[in-house]
Design a protein around this motif. Sequence first.
Motif, PDB file in Angstrom:
ATOM      1  N   LEU A 125       0.877  -1.159   0.000  1.00  0.00           N
ATOM      2  CA  LEU A 125       0.000   0.000   0.000  1.00  0.00           C
ATOM      3  C   LEU A 125       0.916   1.211   0.000  1.00  0.00           C
ATOM      4  N   MET A 126       0.786   2.053  -1.034  1.00  0.00           N
ATOM      5  CA  MET A 126       1.686   3.191  -1.183  1.00  0.00           C
ATOM      6  C   MET A 126       0.898   4.487  -1.253  1.00  0.00           C
ATOM      7  N   SER A 127       1.529   5.553  -0.797  1.00  0.00           N
ATOM      8  CA  SER A 127       0.940   6.880  -0.950  1.00  0.00           C
ATOM      9  C   SER A 127       1.797   7.658  -1.941  1.00  0.00           C
ATOM     10  N   PHE A 128       1.121   8.367  -2.828  1.00  0.00           N
ATOM     11  CA  PHE A 128       1.791   9.179  -3.835  1.00  0.00           C
ATOM     12  C   PHE A 128       1.350  10.619  -3.660  1.00  0.00           C
ATOM     13  N   THR A 129       2.304  11.516  -3.503  1.00  0.00           N
ATOM     14  CA  THR A 129       2.019  12.949  -3.456  1.00  0.00           C
ATOM     15  C   THR A 129       2.932  13.645  -4.459  1.00  0.00           C
ATOM     16  N   ASP A 130       2.783  14.952  -4.574  1.00  0.00           N
ATOM     17  CA  ASP A 130       3.640  15.702  -5.484  1.00  0.00           C
ATOM     18  C   ASP A 130       5.097  15.666  -5.048  1.00  0.00           C
ATOM     19  N   THR A 131       5.335  15.627  -3.746  1.00  0.00           N
ATOM     20  CA  THR A 131       6.702  15.711  -3.245  1.00  0.00           C
ATOM     21  C   THR A 131       7.289  14.380  -2.793  1.00  0.00           C
ATOM     22  N   ARG A 132       6.430  13.415  -2.412  1.00  0.00           N
ATOM     23  CA  ARG A 132       6.937  12.146  -1.863  1.00  0.00           C
ATOM     24  C   ARG A 132       6.120  10.970  -2.342  1.00  0.00           C
ATOM     25  N   ASN A 133       6.776   9.829  -2.417  1.00  0.00           N
ATOM     26  CA  ASN A 133       6.132   8.543  -2.633  1.00  0.00           C
ATOM     27  C   ASN A 133       6.615   7.625  -1.515  1.00  0.00           C
ATOM     28  N   GLU A 134       5.665   7.048  -0.785  1.00  0.00           N
ATOM     29  CA  GLU A 134       6.030   6.239   0.369  1.00  0.00           C
ATOM     30  C   GLU A 134       5.352   4.878   0.314  1.00  0.00           C
ATOM     31  N   ILE A 135       6.047   3.861   0.791  1.00  0.00           N
ATOM     32  CA  ILE A 135       5.418   2.574   1.039  1.00  0.00           C
ATOM     33  C   ILE A 135       4.870   2.646   2.459  1.00  0.00           C
ATOM     34  N   LEU A 136       3.553   2.579   2.574  1.00  0.00           N
ATOM     35  CA  LEU A 136       2.939   2.686   3.894  1.00  0.00           C
ATOM     36  C   LEU A 136       3.025   1.363   4.645  1.00  0.00           C
ATOM     37  N   ARG A 137       2.742   0.267   3.926  1.00  0.00           N
ATOM     38  CA  ARG A 137       2.909  -1.039   4.547  1.00  0.00           C
ATOM     39  C   ARG A 137       2.829  -2.127   3.497  1.00  0.00           C
ATOM     40  N   GLU A 138       3.367  -3.287   3.847  1.00  0.00           N
ATOM     41  CA  GLU A 138       3.259  -4.460   2.981  1.00  0.00           C
ATOM     42  C   GLU A 138       1.946  -5.161   3.312  1.00  0.00           C
ATOM     43  N   LEU A 139       1.235  -5.569   2.298  1.00  0.00           N
ATOM     44  CA  LEU A 139      -0.046  -6.232   2.525  1.00  0.00           C
ATOM     45  C   LEU A 139       0.180  -7.683   2.920  1.00  0.00           C
ATOM     46  N   THR A 140      -0.711  -8.188   3.769  1.00  0.00           N
ATOM     47  CA  THR A 140      -0.597  -9.561   4.249  1.00  0.00           C
ATOM     48  C   THR A 140      -0.996 -10.534   3.156  1.00  0.00           C
ATOM     49  N   ALA A 141      -0.753 -11.815   3.417  1.00  0.00           N
ATOM     50  CA  ALA A 141      -1.087 -12.854   2.445  1.00  0.00           C
ATOM     51  C   ALA A 141      -2.593 -12.923   2.202  1.00  0.00           C
ATOM     52  N   VAL A 142      -3.389 -12.692   3.255  1.00  0.00           N
ATOM     53  CA  VAL A 142      -4.844 -12.730   3.113  1.00  0.00           C
ATOM     54  C   VAL A 142      -5.311 -11.574   2.232  1.00  0.00           C
ATOM     55  N   GLU A 143      -4.776 -10.382   2.475  1.00  0.00           N
ATOM     56  CA  GLU A 143      -5.144  -9.220   1.658  1.00  0.00           C
ATOM     57  C   GLU A 143      -4.688  -9.395   0.208  1.00  0.00           C
ATOM     58  N   LYS A 144      -3.501  -9.996   0.038  1.00  0.00           N
ATOM     59  CA  LYS A 144      -2.995 -10.254  -1.303  1.00  0.00           C
ATOM     60  C   LYS A 144      -3.924 -11.214  -2.039  1.00  0.00           C
ATOM     61  N   GLU A 145      -4.391 -12.237  -1.358  1.00  0.00           N
ATOM     62  CA  GLU A 145      -5.304 -13.212  -1.965  1.00  0.00           C
ATOM     63  C   GLU A 145      -6.619 -12.548  -2.367  1.00  0.00           C
ATOM     64  N   LYS A 146      -7.130 -11.665  -1.516  1.00  0.00           N
ATOM     65  CA  LYS A 146      -8.373 -10.957  -1.841  1.00  0.00           C
ATOM     66  C   LYS A 146      -8.192 -10.077  -3.074  1.00  0.00           C
ATOM     67  N   ILE A 147      -7.064  -9.420  -3.152  1.00  0.00           N
ATOM     68  CA  ILE A 147      -6.807  -8.527  -4.282  1.00  0.00           C
ATOM     69  C   ILE A 147      -6.650  -9.324  -5.566  1.00  0.00           C
ATOM     70  N   THR A 148      -5.887 -10.397  -5.528  1.00  0.00           N
ATOM     71  CA  THR A 148      -5.698 -11.200  -6.740  1.00  0.00           C
ATOM     72  C   THR A 148      -7.002 -11.841  -7.193  1.00  0.00           C
TER      73      THR A 148
END
Length: 130
Positions: free
Chosen positions: A65-88
């Motif tokens: 999960l990443m945030s993108f702004t005009d000045t910064r791009n950050e990785i907020l957190r790595e998604l868990t295996a369960v969340e990854k499965e839901k997304i896929t």
Amino acid sequence: MELGLSYVLKSVVALIVIILAANYGLKYLNTFMIKKNQVIKVIERTPISKSSALSIVEIADTYYLMSFTDTRNEILRELTAVEKEKITSSIEEKRPAGPMNQKKQQTSKKAVQTFKSLRTQYQSFYEKRK
């Protein structure tokens, strides 16, 4: 007057031919520019404000999960295996492969709810930072 009208028509036709040739040429050149095996893929992007957005990004089979702004791009957190499965599973459902059964629809709804809850959490986080 007739001479001026024919000149304008010839110019318009020539302009249309040039635009079409440029369009097809750029499409042809684009096939060489696109990499077939992309390591970084933006799965979904949701704007938060004019200058910021939240995205789910796949980098080498790991979802973030990443945030993108005009000045910064950050990785907020790595998604868990369960969340990854839901997304896929929600990605597979978006592909037109025939009628979806009820279980897949429920999984898709859960994935959307998960993403919405993550979005509201981080949206409030950004509002507190301001």
